[in-house]
Design an enzyme around this catalytic site. Structure first.
Site, PDB file in Angstrom:
ATOM      1  N   GLU A  11       0.869  -1.179   0.000  1.00 55.06           N
ATOM      2  CA  GLU A  11       0.000   0.000   0.000  1.00 55.06           C
ATOM      3  C   GLU A  11       0.907   1.230   0.000  1.00 55.06           C
ATOM      4  OE1 GLU A  11      -3.086  -0.559   3.321  1.00 55.06           O
ATOM      5  OE2 GLU A  11      -1.466  -1.930   3.819  1.00 55.06           O
ATOM      6  N   TYR A 101      -7.584   4.987  -4.033  1.00 58.44           N
ATOM      7  CA  TYR A 101      -8.531   5.822  -3.292  1.00 58.44           C
ATOM      8  C   TYR A 101      -7.784   6.880  -2.479  1.00 58.44           C
ATOM      9  CZ  TYR A 101      -7.424   3.344   1.102  1.00 58.44           C
ATOM     10  OH  TYR A 101      -6.799   2.852   2.209  1.00 58.44           O
ATOM     11  N   ASP A 103      -6.713   8.007   1.178  1.00 60.02           N
ATOM     12  CA  ASP A 103      -6.608   7.545   2.555  1.00 60.02           C
ATOM     13  C   ASP A 103      -5.975   8.657   3.378  1.00 60.02           C
ATOM     14  OD1 ASP A 103      -6.728   5.990   4.761  1.00 60.02           O
ATOM     15  OD2 ASP A 103      -5.014   4.741   4.257  1.00 60.02           O
ATOM     16  N   THR A 111      -1.760  -2.386  -4.153  1.00 65.21           N
ATOM     17  CA  THR A 111      -1.601  -3.371  -5.234  1.00 65.21           C
ATOM     18  C   THR A 111      -2.590  -4.510  -5.062  1.00 65.21           C
ATOM     19  OG1 THR A 111      -0.046  -4.787  -4.036  1.00 65.21           O
ATOM     20  CG2 THR A 111       0.894  -2.965  -5.341  1.00 65.21           C
ATOM     21  N   HIS A 164       3.031   0.505   3.268  1.00 72.37           N
ATOM     22  CA  HIS A 164       2.867  -0.678   4.100  1.00 72.37           C
ATOM     23  C   HIS A 164       3.089  -1.936   3.270  1.00 72.37           C
ATOM     24  CE1 HIS A 164      -0.187   1.938   6.572  1.00 72.37           C
ATOM     25  NE2 HIS A 164       1.027   2.426   6.567  1.00 72.37           N
ATOM     26  N   HIS A 251       0.876  -6.762   8.827  1.00 76.27           N
ATOM     27  CA  HIS A 251       0.711  -5.427   8.261  1.00 76.27           C
ATOM     28  C   HIS A 251       1.869  -4.586   8.788  1.00 76.27           C
ATOM     29  CE1 HIS A 251      -1.717  -1.447   8.440  1.00 76.27           C
ATOM     30  NE2 HIS A 251      -1.426  -1.662   7.181  1.00 76.27           N
TER      31      HIS A 251
END
Lengths: 496, 56
Positions: A11, A101, A103, A111, A164, A251
């Site tokens: 991300e 989007y 964030d 991805t 991330h 994460h």
């Protein structure tokens, strides 16, 4: 194919600014950018009701996620805007299975799930391509090039945004086992995964010069569910996006945005090898550090990898020695890994990079972001007679990450052939429109392509159609699962 | 897109495949002077003007 760590994802939150405005509004600019996306997509249908962001790996649920006072004030102002939260988010799911989007006021490209490191790199670069194209279209509307977007993690004034890396890992091991084995590895991987930062931020000791990592100044604790304050070495959000009793999603929010695809590949590839060893319970007890949180910053400020880190049992060890210890563990247990070209590439390149850092650090300047910056910036300092504390150096540092092909310094190095590019442009072009065929992203992407007018909501774990039917992707983890779904829904997946 | 080594074989820039790593870029750095010129054009206040909000 890695059955212990079967899926990977990245991300990336991008920085955004209008250079022609004194008060560039990131909310307005991010929305305008997303609106300009011409990729075929499902728009504003993200299934937020399927998110579980408050559940903690340690077995409890938090009532809310925290942010600092300044961001609280911004959010209070955001609530007075004339449009809804959903419009601000401007969610898109693309035919390549990715989510694109806004964030927290940053355009974010997540991805699709990838089974191989090289697929992931192609999709990370496809994200850059898609964002860059949106910037081009938006600037066309603005009749110039006032909008600029950066793939980095800081504004040099204490505001950080994340990159991330995510790994699907087995649930059967206690979370403590993962933490104990991972922390020394994670805090030292910045030796090759750091994208470099001029100066320092936050409450830490002042520092002049180039440090290894953009994000290290912002790491404040070992474990936390938070992502906007008290950022941890390991984030504890328990949101697997897969069958919860079989999998966890690791994460990781401590990493940097790499411009060098080689550095991204090494970061993700090596992390996957180490996770595989832990998951297969083959890793010996790693060196235990007395103060890992402070060590994150200590390591970042030493470009030789040799600064002494205190061990819990007494004595010291360096970051480079820790990485060499993990490398040796992988060598000793090579049979644990499936015999793939990816395993061999990651292992060879990890070894070569650590060896270069120890003996010939100048050789890293063609592939490791902080070392590329060091080489480039040292040349500039010399030619201009400047020092690291000159304000221009942070501006150059920022410009390294500019996505604009005419301005971005990393892109200039790509153009002149000075850095490793790793993935052929045609693979990136393919990834812009097409998901990896061996993960559930393929199914999601195909539904976006075929059925976008019939989709009510969409999420990593499934697609809800307007006729009430639901395509559940929660259990679709391995390539054979993808194959089974395609075979059992032949009518749905028939080309229309 | 699954075979990293296949990608390396197809890399356009040059020679060193002995260590099995990606091929080494052109170390003569013909574009470095152009890049240094590009760097001189950067606004020294650019990072100061670059204000973002906290993300994740």
């Amino acid at each position: 194919m890695n059955s212990t760590v079967p899926l990977l994802g990245l991300e990336t939150e991008y920085g955004i600014i209008r250079e022609d405005l004194a008060d560039s509004d990131p909310v307005e600019e991010s929305m305008a950018l997303l609106k300009r996306c011409e990729q075929k997509s499902v728009f504003k249908c993200w299934a937020y009701n399927r998110e579980r962001t408050h559940l903690d790996m340690r077995g409890f649920t938090v009532s809310h996620l925290a942010q600092d006072e300044e961001e609280d004030e911004f959010c209070a102002e955001d609530r007075k805007r004339s449009y809804s939260y959903w419009e601000m988010k401007s969610d898109r799911v693309l035919t390549n299975g990715a989510r694109f989007y806004n964030d927290h006021t940053h355009p974010e490209y997540s991805t699709p799930e990838c089974a191989s490191v090289m697929d992931l790199i192609a999709h990370d670069l496809a994200g850059e391509h898609i964002v860059r194209e949106c910037v081009r279209l938006r600037n066309q509307d603005l009749d110039g090039a006032p909008l600029q977007v950066f793939k980095n993690n800081t504004d040099y004034s204490g505001h950080s945004y994340g990159t991330h890396d995510n790994y699907l890992i087995p649930r059967r091991l206690d979370f403590d086992v993962w933490i104990r084995n991972l922390v020394p590895f994670l805090i030292t991987r910045q030796l090759y995964a750091g994208s470099g930062k001029v100066g320092f931020e936050g409450k830490s000791e002042p520092f002049t010069g180039l440090q290894l990592s953009q994000r290290s100044d912002f790491i404040e604790t070992v474990l936390s569910i938070e992502t906007m304050t008290q950022r941890p070495i390991v984030n504890t959000r328990d949101e697997p996006h897969a069958t919860p009793d079989r999998f966890r999603r690791l994460h990781l929010i401590l990493g940097d945005a790499n411009m060098s695809p080689y550095a991204t590949a090494l970061k993700v590839g090596v992390t996957r090898l180490v996770l595989t060893l832990i998951g297969e319970e083959k890793l010996a007890p790693p060196p235990d550090l007395a103060d890992p949180v402070d060590d994150v910053k200590r390591i970042s400020r030493d470009r030789t990898g040799t600064v002494a880190l205190k061990r819990q049992e007494g004595g010291t060890i360096s970051a480079l020695e820790i990485q060499e210890w993990y490398l040796e563990q992988v060598h000793q247990n090579k049979g644990v890994f499936e015999d793939t070209a990816e395993r061999d590439w990651v292992l060879n390149e990890w070894e070569r990079t650590l060896n270069d850092l120890r003996h010939h650090p100048e050789k890293l300047a063609d592939r490791i972001d902080w070392a590329i910056k060091e080489s480039l910036f040292m040349d500039f300092l010399k030619s201009e007679g400047l020092t690291w504390d000159d304000p221009l150096m942070q501006s150059l540092d920022l410009e390294y990450h500019n996505l604009d092909l005419e301005r971005g310094l990393f892109n200039g190095l790509v153009e002149s052939g000075e850095v490793v590019t790793l993935v052929p442009p045609r693979d990136v072009e393919t990834a812009v429109d097409h998901a990896p065929e061996n993960t559930r992203a393929h199914i999601r992407g195909q539904m976006v392509g075929q059925e976008r007018d019939n989709i009510r909501s969409i999420h990593w774990t499934g697609v809800e159609f307007t006729n009430g039917e639901y395509l559940d992707l929660t259990d679709i983890v391995h390539p054979q699962d993808v194959e089974a779904v395609l075979n059992s829904n032949k009518e749905l997946f028939a080309c229309k | 897109m699954n075979d990293p080594l296949r990608r390396e074989e197809k890399k356009e820039s040059s020679p060193d495949h002995k260590d099995g790593g990606p091929s080494r870029p052109d170390v003569s750095r013909p574009g470095r002077d152009d890049l240094l010129k590009r760097m001189k054009k950067v606004d020294p206040k650019q990072s100061e003007k670059y204000k973002q909000r906290t993300g994740q």
